[in-house]
Design an enzyme around this catalytic site. Structure first.
Site, mmCIF file in Angstrom:
data_model
loop_
_atom_site.group_PDB
_atom_site.id
_atom_site.type_symbol
_atom_site.label_atom_id
_atom_site.label_comp_id
_atom_site.label_asym_id
_atom_site.label_seq_id
_atom_site.Cartn_x
_atom_site.Cartn_y
_atom_site.Cartn_z
ATOM 1 C CB VAL A 165 -3.135 -1.674 5.146
ATOM 2 C CG1 VAL A 165 -3.644 -1.412 6.558
ATOM 3 C CG2 VAL A 165 -1.653 -1.319 5.038
ATOM 4 C CE LYS A 166 -2.505 -9.283 1.630
ATOM 5 N NZ LYS A 166 -3.113 -9.460 2.948
ATOM 6 N NE ARG A 167 -5.021 1.094 2.639
ATOM 7 C CZ ARG A 167 -5.855 0.254 3.269
ATOM 8 N NH1 ARG A 167 -5.846 -1.037 2.989
ATOM 9 N NH2 ARG A 167 -6.715 0.714 4.163
#
Lengths: 301, 301
Positions: free
Chosen positions: A103-105
């Site tokens: 998700v690379k949040r």
């Protein structure tokens, strides 16, 4: 076993595999047998994606460490796509796979807290997520705290596989170091509380297979952090390029591949030429995963 | 009017407002009248959030430039929450508000393409999104191309409002510049093709109100890029701190506030003490937005 790194190592040894399969569904490449009969909308697209992913998991679960669905390919189909994202992860977890939500949040602390609860909450079926460190320590804290409490893991973007990663990640700092090196040093520090019995930390790093020299440097900077390594196969990373990713114990790296396994080239060629070859897809997927596994295991001495 | 900056300026002038209201729903702070009667699950939480957001939009739409829902607070409630995120944006667009989806996405090019299609696709009701530049130029290209084609905008994280932004964004590079300055210079360059008739670019920057000196420096580095400025109000930014964010034409900055408007302190105090004061919430929200608008407009000469 309530530590992510320890759980990961158990799976790696049990299956003698270091592969994480990226589940990046693309409707135009999914074999015809999974495609919707009715007109395409978000609901039918999501159902198609879930069928395709379940078939992949059924085919591969005994021979891979886990799966990494990339949320972009699901968000594209709105709430139905988001449901397919979670349905896929629930199914993978039932098959005892390590589930990494890509998700690379990354956000300010109060927002990061909401993201952490979304993906690492107590009832989560997710083992680990990818996170973006640009906003600094306090933006990762909510993830680190929840991951530590629930035995989950994180992979922090350190040196990504795309050519553009040079633009900012390779900037030279006033002390002569590269930007990605200072991120790496912080990840080592921040990951210490997540260390398992194995000595490895549940705080890992995303490091591209496409930059072998940087990979080697990062391995020595971060001996006890797992690397999640994209860029092998379709993005151009070769077997020799990732040799330095592994520690002498054969651990420390997970090699991800999506396109080269889930849409194997030999199948795609067949699909273009002759439709009956679609039947070959399951065999080609198994062969692609098996071949990749053997290639990578030749690096383990 | 197919340029984001031009559309934005029209709204600013029409309403004499420079406020973007952050829609960051927190179930524990939402007034009782919007809360679900039945037991709380993702579906009822999402319905509560949508009701609350629609009420806010009804109250505020004539006096604010737009809204900025932060996706984390919706993703937390799974597919139902994700649906509330879009339902909120559809409703805001119907009320002619500028819609900024605060998603802070950033990924390798093929994945960024999927994200761009998810949020900036042709039928999108979204005017602009926030993006994370850590992965470099090629990771932003799919967003920039689609935004340019559809007259949409982007806000690139340059200097965020949280204390931890110092960890990486403030790193000093070998040429003596800060990391965030080099990001700023690239944003100026990359934003040129998105320039509207107004002379402003549709490629903007996220710059925190909490660092007035950096804000001033960035204003002079990026004279033709809009700033999306969080950190005012609840995060501590004061009116004087954001003075330098505005160009002499009174343009160039959008000030965001969420908590201080949608959960106004005077309402929260009342809520804790006496439940009948919940009826005051609409008035308190309007007053908080009106006061903020006046405060900010005193900066415009």
């Amino acid at each position: 076993m309530n530590n992510f790194a320890d759980r990961l190592i158990k799976q790696i040894k049990q299956k003698n595999s270091r592969i994480i399969v990226g589940l990046d569904p693309r409707l135009d490449l999914i074999p015809a047998q999974f495609r919707p009969a009715q007109a395409r909308n978000d609901k039918s697209a999501a159902a198609c994606i879930t069928r395709f992913n379940k078939a992949l998991i059924d085919l591969l679960h005994n021979n891979i460490v886990g799966v990494k669905p990339q949320s972009a390919f699901y968000e594209k189909y709105g709430p139905w796509g988001f449901k397919a994202f979670f349905d896929t992860m629930i199914y993978a977890k039932k098959k005892n796979l390590i589930v990494i939500a890509d998700v690379k949040r990354g956000d300010v602390p109060s927002t990061a807290q909401a993201y952490a609860e979304a993906y690492l909450g107590k009832s989560s079926i997710i083992d680990a997520i990818t996170v973006n460190p640009l906003l600094g320590r306090d933006s990762l804290d909510p993830f680190i705290k929840l991951a530590a409490r629930n035995g989950q893991g994180l992979f922090v973007l350190v040196k990504t596989s795309n050519p553009g990663s040079k633009d900012f990640q390779d900037q030279v700092l006033s002390d002569g170091q590269r930007f990605y090196e200072t991120v790496a040093q912080q990840v080592v520090e921040w990951g210490k509380p997540l260390t398992g019995r194995s000595g490895y930390s549940g705080l890992g790093a995303v490091v591209g297979a496409t930059f072998p020299d940087e990979l080697k440097k990062l391995r020595s900077l971060m001996p006890h952090n797992f690397f999640l390594i994209p860029g092998y196969g379709a993005q151009g990373g070769q077997t020799e390029d990732i040799k330095s990713a592994f520690n002498p114990d054969g651990l420390g790296a997970l090699i991800t591949a999506a396109r080269s396994i889930i849409y194997p080239a030999s199948f795609l060629n067949g699909q273009r030429d002759e439709s009956p070859k679609i039947k070959n897809w399951p065999l080609k997927v198994e062969q692609a995963a098996g071949q990749m596994n053997r290639e990578i295991n030749t690096l383990i001495t």
